[in-house]
Write a protein that holds these residues in place. Structure first.
Motif, mmCIF file in Angstrom:
data_model
loop_
_atom_site.group_PDB
_atom_site.id
_atom_site.type_symbol
_atom_site.label_atom_id
_atom_site.label_comp_id
_atom_site.label_asym_id
_atom_site.label_seq_id
_atom_site.Cartn_x
_atom_site.Cartn_y
_atom_site.Cartn_z
ATOM 1 N N VAL A 36 0.845 -1.200 0.000
ATOM 2 C CA VAL A 36 0.000 0.000 0.000
ATOM 3 C C VAL A 36 0.881 1.252 0.000
ATOM 4 C CG1 VAL A 36 -1.630 1.351 1.391
ATOM 5 C CG2 VAL A 36 -2.021 -1.092 1.024
ATOM 6 N N PHE A 37 1.931 1.256 0.835
ATOM 7 C CA PHE A 37 2.839 2.399 0.904
ATOM 8 C C PHE A 37 3.519 2.620 -0.448
ATOM 9 C CE2 PHE A 37 7.136 4.078 1.551
ATOM 10 C CZ PHE A 37 6.818 5.311 2.083
ATOM 11 N N TYR A 38 3.963 1.549 -1.086
ATOM 12 C CA TYR A 38 4.618 1.660 -2.383
ATOM 13 C C TYR A 38 3.657 2.250 -3.417
ATOM 14 C CZ TYR A 38 6.679 0.466 -6.840
ATOM 15 O OH TYR A 38 7.162 0.540 -8.118
ATOM 16 N N MET A 39 2.428 1.750 -3.457
ATOM 17 C CA MET A 39 1.442 2.249 -4.416
ATOM 18 C C MET A 39 1.122 3.717 -4.135
ATOM 19 S SD MET A 39 0.992 -0.172 -6.503
ATOM 20 C CE MET A 39 -0.448 0.276 -7.396
ATOM 21 N N TYR A 40 0.976 4.058 -2.862
ATOM 22 C CA TYR A 40 0.700 5.443 -2.479
ATOM 23 C C TYR A 40 1.856 6.343 -2.920
ATOM 24 C CZ TYR A 40 0.038 9.576 0.431
ATOM 25 O OH TYR A 40 -0.101 10.869 0.861
ATOM 26 N N SER A 41 3.090 5.920 -2.663
ATOM 27 C CA SER A 41 4.266 6.713 -3.048
ATOM 28 C C SER A 41 4.334 6.892 -4.559
ATOM 29 C CB SER A 41 5.551 6.052 -2.558
ATOM 30 O OG SER A 41 5.599 6.054 -1.156
ATOM 31 N N ALA A 42 4.053 5.837 -5.291
ATOM 32 C CA ALA A 42 4.076 5.910 -6.751
ATOM 33 C C ALA A 42 3.008 6.881 -7.252
ATOM 34 C CB ALA A 42 3.877 4.524 -7.355
ATOM 35 N N ASP A 43 1.802 6.805 -6.657
ATOM 36 C CA ASP A 43 0.731 7.735 -7.041
ATOM 37 C C ASP A 43 1.118 9.176 -6.728
ATOM 38 O OD1 ASP A 43 -0.909 5.797 -8.076
ATOM 39 O OD2 ASP A 43 -2.174 5.626 -6.285
ATOM 40 N N GLN A 44 1.708 9.396 -5.566
ATOM 41 C CA GLN A 44 2.134 10.745 -5.186
ATOM 42 C C GLN A 44 3.198 11.266 -6.155
ATOM 43 O OE1 GLN A 44 0.760 12.822 -2.803
ATOM 44 N NE2 GLN A 44 -0.743 11.186 -2.915
ATOM 45 N N GLY A 45 4.098 10.402 -6.573
ATOM 46 C CA GLY A 45 5.125 10.778 -7.546
ATOM 47 C C GLY A 45 4.515 11.175 -8.878
ATOM 48 N N ARG A 46 3.523 10.415 -9.323
ATOM 49 C CA ARG A 46 2.843 10.750 -10.575
ATOM 50 C C ARG A 46 2.112 12.087 -10.452
ATOM 51 N NH1 ARG A 46 2.522 5.193 -11.042
ATOM 52 N NH2 ARG A 46 0.630 4.946 -9.825
ATOM 53 N N ILE A 47 1.470 12.305 -9.323
ATOM 54 C CA ILE A 47 0.750 13.568 -9.100
ATOM 55 C C ILE A 47 1.731 14.740 -9.096
ATOM 56 C CG2 ILE A 47 -0.565 14.897 -7.393
ATOM 57 C CD1 ILE A 47 -1.949 12.176 -6.661
ATOM 58 N N ARG A 48 2.871 14.593 -8.391
ATOM 59 C CA ARG A 48 3.880 15.661 -8.362
ATOM 60 C C ARG A 48 4.425 15.910 -9.768
ATOM 61 N NH1 ARG A 48 5.420 13.014 -3.724
ATOM 62 N NH2 ARG A 48 7.174 12.004 -4.768
ATOM 63 N N GLY A 49 4.656 14.833 -10.505
ATOM 64 C CA GLY A 49 5.152 14.971 -11.872
ATOM 65 C C GLY A 49 4.155 15.689 -12.771
ATOM 66 N N LYS A 50 2.891 15.349 -12.653
ATOM 67 C CA LYS A 50 1.858 15.996 -13.471
ATOM 68 C C LYS A 50 1.722 17.462 -13.088
ATOM 69 C CE LYS A 50 -2.856 15.712 -15.178
ATOM 70 N NZ LYS A 50 -2.604 16.891 -15.955
ATOM 71 N N THR A 51 1.726 17.753 -11.797
ATOM 72 C CA THR A 51 1.622 19.141 -11.340
ATOM 73 C C THR A 51 2.797 19.956 -11.866
ATOM 74 O OG1 THR A 51 0.421 18.462 -9.358
ATOM 75 C CG2 THR A 51 1.494 20.616 -9.294
ATOM 76 N N PHE A 52 4.000 19.394 -11.767
ATOM 77 C CA PHE A 52 5.183 20.077 -12.283
ATOM 78 C C PHE A 52 5.039 20.307 -13.787
ATOM 79 C CE2 PHE A 52 9.206 19.443 -14.573
ATOM 80 C CZ PHE A 52 9.817 20.640 -14.250
ATOM 81 N N GLY A 53 4.663 19.268 -14.521
ATOM 82 C CA GLY A 53 4.516 19.385 -15.978
ATOM 83 C C GLY A 53 3.493 20.439 -16.369
ATOM 84 N N TYR A 87 13.081 16.578 -20.947
ATOM 85 C CA TYR A 87 11.778 16.422 -20.291
ATOM 86 C C TYR A 87 11.091 15.140 -20.787
ATOM 87 C CZ TYR A 87 7.032 17.342 -18.764
ATOM 88 O OH TYR A 87 5.785 17.230 -18.190
ATOM 89 N N ASN A 88 11.072 14.962 -22.099
ATOM 90 C CA ASN A 88 10.403 13.772 -22.665
ATOM 91 C C ASN A 88 11.108 12.488 -22.227
ATOM 92 O OD1 ASN A 88 8.267 15.066 -23.926
ATOM 93 N ND2 ASN A 88 9.463 15.468 -25.756
ATOM 94 N N LYS A 89 12.432 12.514 -22.156
ATOM 95 C CA LYS A 89 13.172 11.334 -21.703
ATOM 96 C C LYS A 89 12.816 11.006 -20.263
ATOM 97 C CE LYS A 89 17.824 9.509 -21.111
ATOM 98 N NZ LYS A 89 19.261 9.805 -21.134
ATOM 99 N N ALA A 90 12.800 12.033 -19.395
ATOM 100 C CA ALA A 90 12.457 11.812 -17.986
ATOM 101 C C ALA A 90 11.014 11.325 -17.854
ATOM 102 C CB ALA A 90 12.650 13.107 -17.184
ATOM 103 N N LYS A 91 10.126 11.892 -18.656
ATOM 104 C CA LYS A 91 8.713 11.498 -18.622
ATOM 105 C C LYS A 91 8.543 10.050 -19.061
ATOM 106 C CE LYS A 91 4.261 13.005 -20.447
ATOM 107 N NZ LYS A 91 3.610 13.929 -21.372
ATOM 108 N N ASN A 92 9.245 9.672 -20.123
ATOM 109 C CA ASN A 92 9.157 8.285 -20.611
ATOM 110 C C ASN A 92 9.764 7.309 -19.610
ATOM 111 O OD1 ASN A 92 7.845 9.062 -22.944
ATOM 112 N ND2 ASN A 92 9.712 9.213 -24.135
ATOM 113 N N ASN A 93 10.863 7.685 -18.960
ATOM 114 C CA ASN A 93 11.468 6.825 -17.953
ATOM 115 C C ASN A 93 10.564 6.662 -16.737
ATOM 116 O OD1 ASN A 93 13.726 6.387 -19.500
ATOM 117 N ND2 ASN A 93 14.986 7.894 -18.451
ATOM 118 N N ALA A 94 9.853 7.726 -16.388
ATOM 119 C CA ALA A 94 8.939 7.662 -15.238
ATOM 120 C C ALA A 94 7.732 6.798 -15.547
ATOM 121 C CB ALA A 94 8.484 9.071 -14.845
ATOM 122 N N ALA A 95 7.298 6.815 -16.813
ATOM 123 C CA ALA A 95 6.121 6.027 -17.210
ATOM 124 C C ALA A 95 6.481 4.543 -17.339
ATOM 125 C CB ALA A 95 5.554 6.543 -18.520
ATOM 126 N N GLY A 96 7.721 4.273 -17.676
ATOM 127 C CA GLY A 96 8.107 2.891 -17.954
ATOM 128 C C GLY A 96 8.762 2.252 -16.845
#
Length: 162
Positions: A21-38, A153-162
């Motif tokens: 649960v903690f891992y999934m929560y952390s991953a979701d928070q990372g995606r949210i921070r990434g989207k907000t930054f983007g 940016y695109n490289k970092a985004k693709n690495n984060a998605a994959g």
């Protein structure tokens, strides 16, 4: 003994579930921070593009003699102030680690664009072609930084998605 083993197994199971649960929560928070930054970065880039479009449209108006050189100079001062406000917005961003390099490149591109515009305005005021040459060099460097920033940016985004 059997009861202790059962409790231990249950505790281990709860621990594994909690970690998942903690891992999934952390991953979701990372995606949210990434989207907000983007989204924030995109807003800055859009504002910059809009301001640059206005600048070049004023230059066209000057060329067509729809405005005077003094009116253009007055506008150029406002333009410089707006670009510096836009530049300051990069400092408020909190990019996730993989996106730091791309943000630095976008910021560098904006700094060079501001400097290029200053030389461009000076060229119009003085008709000194060395200012035009320097403006053109800086706008090229700005473009190169922006393209490198986009690639990063695109490289970092693709690495984060994959």
């Amino acid at each position: 003994m059997k009861v202790k083993a059962t409790y231990l197994a249950v505790a281990v199971g709860i621990g594994i579930i909690a970690l998942a649960v903690f891992y999934m929560y952390s991953a979701d928070q990372g995606r949210i921070r990434g989207k907000t930054f983007g989204d924030s970065l995109q807003a800055i880039q859009d504002e910059l593009k809009q301001e640059q479009t206005l600048f070049y449209s004023k230059k066209e108006m000057l060329d067509e003699k729809s405005i005077t050189q003094q009116e253009f100079a007055d506008f150029a001062k406002e333009h410089d102030a707006k670009l510096n406000e836009i530049l300051a917005k990069y400092d408020s961003l909190r990019p996730p680690e993989p996106f730091v390099k791309s943000m630095e490149l976008f910021k560098s591109s904006t700094q060079k664009q501001i400097e290029s515009d200053k030389y461009f305005v000076e060229w119009i005021a003085s008709n000194d072609t060395s200012n035009k040459v320097r403006s053109d060099e800086l706008i090229q460097e700005s473009f190169e930084d922006e393209m490198a920033g986009l690639a990063s940016y695109n490289k970092a985004k693709n690495n984060a998605a994959g």
